[in-house]
Every structure is written in C-alpha cells, then in structure tokens.
Design an enzyme around this catalytic site. Structure first.
Site, PDB file in Angstrom:
ATOM      1  N   LYS A 229       0.867  -1.174   0.000  1.00 24.98           N
ATOM      2  CA  LYS A 229       0.000   0.000   0.000  1.00 24.98           C
ATOM      3  C   LYS A 229       0.904   1.225   0.000  1.00 24.98           C
ATOM      4  O   LYS A 229       1.642   1.458   0.961  1.00 24.98           O
ATOM      5  CB  LYS A 229      -0.896  -0.003   1.248  1.00 24.98           C
ATOM      6  CG  LYS A 229      -1.646   1.306   1.448  1.00 24.98           C
ATOM      7  CD  LYS A 229      -2.507   1.290   2.700  1.00 24.98           C
ATOM      8  CE  LYS A 229      -2.888   2.707   3.110  1.00 24.98           C
ATOM      9  NZ  LYS A 229      -3.730   2.735   4.320  1.00 24.98           N
TER      10      LYS A 229
ATOM     11  N   ASN B 289      -9.553   0.670   9.789  1.00 28.20           N
ATOM     12  CA  ASN B 289      -8.658   0.413  10.914  1.00 28.20           C
ATOM     13  C   ASN B 289      -9.164   1.109  12.167  1.00 28.20           C
ATOM     14  O   ASN B 289      -9.672   0.489  13.090  1.00 28.20           O
ATOM     15  CB  ASN B 289      -7.227   0.840  10.576  1.00 28.20           C
ATOM     16  CG  ASN B 289      -6.234   0.484  11.678  1.00 28.20           C
ATOM     17  OD1 ASN B 289      -6.591  -0.012  12.746  1.00 28.20           O
ATOM     18  ND2 ASN B 289      -4.968   0.715  11.438  1.00 28.20           N
ATOM     19  N   THR B 290      -9.085   2.450  12.177  1.00 26.64           N
ATOM     20  CA  THR B 290      -9.384   3.203  13.392  1.00 26.64           C
ATOM     21  C   THR B 290     -10.775   2.904  13.950  1.00 26.64           C
ATOM     22  O   THR B 290     -10.942   2.752  15.165  1.00 26.64           O
ATOM     23  CB  THR B 290      -9.252   4.711  13.100  1.00 26.64           C
ATOM     24  OG1 THR B 290      -7.908   4.973  12.699  1.00 26.64           O
ATOM     25  CG2 THR B 290      -9.584   5.544  14.335  1.00 26.64           C
TER      26      THR B 290
ATOM     27  N   ALA C  82      -9.573   5.031   4.661  1.00 24.21           N
ATOM     28  CA  ALA C  82      -9.467   6.198   5.558  1.00 24.21           C
ATOM     29  C   ALA C  82     -10.792   6.924   5.705  1.00 24.21           C
ATOM     30  O   ALA C  82     -11.496   7.194   4.731  1.00 24.21           O
ATOM     31  CB  ALA C  82      -8.401   7.188   5.119  1.00 24.21           C
ATOM     32  N   GLY C  83     -11.114   7.210   6.948  1.00 22.43           N
ATOM     33  CA  GLY C  83     -12.253   8.061   7.251  1.00 22.43           C
ATOM     34  C   GLY C  83     -13.515   7.332   7.650  1.00 22.43           C
ATOM     35  O   GLY C  83     -14.366   7.897   8.336  1.00 22.43           O
TER      36      GLY C  83
ATOM     37  N   GLY D 251      -7.914   8.380  10.157  1.00 27.26           N
ATOM     38  CA  GLY D 251      -8.139   8.259  11.591  1.00 27.26           C
ATOM     39  C   GLY D 251      -9.218   9.147  12.162  1.00 27.26           C
ATOM     40  O   GLY D 251      -9.335   9.266  13.376  1.00 27.26           O
TER      41      GLY D 251
END
Lengths: 66, 262
Positions: free
Chosen positions: B102, B211-212, B189-190, B163
């Site tokens: 990535k 992830n987050t 992301a987001g 994040g």
C-alpha cells in the site's frame, strides 16, 4: 569501533558480522529486516556481511498500522 | 466459509478474496485482540507498517498475532516522497511478507493527505518491479488516471482524513472513480461506522479498508463483526441493483383496486 544504528552512534566489536551484531543485541533475525549502508541484506546473508567502522545500519520490523 | 457472495470474489493481483473488508493493525489497545478481529470481521487482507526497531527496548511482534491465512498489505507510511516509499516497499518485501504494497506518501503531518504526484511515481517504479501496488490517494480523477496508467492493481481513495471516523466526505468524487475505472476501488481512511462502509459498498466501491473505527471502538471484536456484515450487505445491495427513486407523489406498493367494499 563506531557505527550508526537507526540514526544513533553505537559501539561494536571489530570485524563482527551483521548476524553476530543482531544476535548480540537480542534481536530475532527472522523478525527484522536490515539495510546495511543503504543496501538490503537478506536474512540468509547476515552472517557473511562484516561490519566496518562508520557503517550505517537501519534495523526495521513490522508494527501495527493502517 | 461464513461469507455470503461466494460467487462474487474480488480479485486483486491474482488473489481471489471472498471478503471485501480490509482491516488494519494500528491503534489496538492490545495486539492480542487482532486474531479475534480477523475472525469476527471475516477480513482476508490486513495492513501493517514498518518502523525502526527500538534498540533499547524489547519490542512485541505484531506479525505473531496475524492469522496465517491473511493477505498482508504492508504500507509505506512514514514515506515523504516516492524514493522513501520505494525504499520501504523493497524492505517490506525483503522482510518476507509478499509483494503487496500500500503506497502511502505523506509530507503534510497536519492533514495526512496523500501526495498524488509522488504516489504515482512510486507506483510506477514498484509496479515494474513486480509489486501488487495499492496506492492510497485523494479521490481525484487525474491522479487516479496516473495511478492506473502507472500499473496500480487497485486505487484506494480516502473517504475522510486518516483516523478521523468522519465518514465518506468525498462521496461524489469516489462516484466518479467508480464510473471511470475498471480497477478495484477500495475506500481507505475516514470510515467511522458500519453504515458508512455499507453506503460506500452500495455505491459500487469494491472494498473498504477500516482500521481506526474498529480499533478504537469500545468493543473492537463486535465492531469488526458489524463491519463485516455491513460490507457484505452493501455489496449485496449493489449487486441487487436498487429500484428507482421517485420524486413527487407516492407510488403504492399494494394494488389500488379490488378493495372489499368495491
């Protein structure tokens, strides 16, 4: 002799191999990847690379990330 | 297999994936929860990062917590330009975790937005070296075109800054990428909630990377399961093709004739 490891000045024995250096620091050579003077050293070759004064090492491992 | 849509694999770099949810390994309170997150989510692709070993402290090893069947997707986080991304990618491959990478090239530490030009340069170099390159990008038509031309195996547009859990703030732009490109589109992301991942999948993106939102949830394992279900639901809804949206007056679902009193 003096070498640079991950950006910090470090002392190591003359003529040590990379494998000896890593094992001497308690590192599992299977879980790290090493750049020696900007060249990647494959795990199987660590025992055949001898350190010299002024060498630069980057010793990296995987951490959590996204 | 607990996954539905078994005849609808996502193929990236020759690898068939039944799950369209990619997960990360950052920000967990303890890495020991990662196997449970993998199992609950059904995810088959997982990201890791590469960092300097702290020579003065014993370090844990995130890899020991990643189930063997997972496709590793190391990232180049920390790279500020193409050269650094290429260097990290080569190190990751030398570390024995395969040839997926990535690309993440970021030099702005406040917004953590990706540098499209440097990302395309790194993508071109690494694709030629046989990497399966998945670049993290702003959802910009021209950047995506450069990445695809450079050999990207998929593109990973951001929904909101890394994040933030703010959701798909770039919906319209991602819609353009879905229209214009045949390579898989992975929203990265987001995404903060399963409903947002579901929405992205309903739109027609091919996968979501989360992830987050999982790692910082009160219960990451239950949240992982919720994301797995949401991504499957969204994909099924996309495949099912939603009925038309009507404006103005209503349209009865039941017949308007044959009442008892007629």
């Amino acid at each position: 002799m003096t070498i640079r490891v991950n950006g910090e000045t470090t002392e190591c024995a003359d003529g040590q191999t990379l494998l000896e250096f890593l094992e001497g620091r308690g590192l599992n050579v299977r879980s790290v990847v090493v750049e020696h003077n900007r060249s990647i050293v494959m795990t199987d070759d660590l025992g055949s690379v001898r350190l010299a004064a002024g060498d630069e090492l980057e010793i990296l491992h995987f951490v959590g990330g996204g | 297999m607990e996954h539905s849509n078994n005849n609808d694999p996502l193929v990236i770099g020759g690898v068939e994936l039944q799950s369209r949810l990619f997960t990360g390994t950052g920000k967990y309170g303890s890495d020991t929860v990662i196997p449970d997150v993998c199992r609950a989510s059904g995810s088959q692709v997982i990201t890791v990062a590469l960092r300097r070993v702290d020579m003065n402290a014993a370090a844990g090893n995130v890899m020991q917590h990643i189930p063997k069947h997972m496709q590793l997707l190391p990232n180049t986080s920390g790279a500020r330009d193409a050269e650094e991304a290429v260097r990290i990618a080569r190190l990751a491959r030398a570390a024995g975790c395969g040839n997926w990478i990535k690309i993440e090239v970021i030099s702005d530490n406040r917004y953590l937005l990706p540098d499209g030009y440097q990302t395309a340069r790194a993508t071109e170099i690494l694709a030629k070296e046989g990497f399966v390159v998945l670049p993290y990008m702003n959802p910009d038509l021209y950047v995506a075109r450069d990445l695809v031309n450079a050999g990207a195996a998929a593109v990973m547009p951001l929904g909101a800054p890394i994040g933030t859990n703010r959701g798909i703030r770039t919906r319209e732009m991602i819609g353009i990428l879905i229209e214009e490109f045949d390579v898989p589109i992975v929203v990265d992301a987001g995404i903060g909630k399963p409903s947002e991942a579901c929405d992205a999948m309903e739109m027609g993106v091919d996968a979501c990377l989360v992830n987050t939102a999982i790692a910082t949830a009160g219960d990451p394992v239950i949240m992982a399961e919720a994301f797995g279900a949401a991504v499957r639901a969204g994909r099924q809804a996309f495949l099912a093709k939603a009925g038309p949206v009507l404006t103005g007056a209503a349209s009865a679902s039941s017949p308007l004739t044959g009442f008892l009193g007629e």
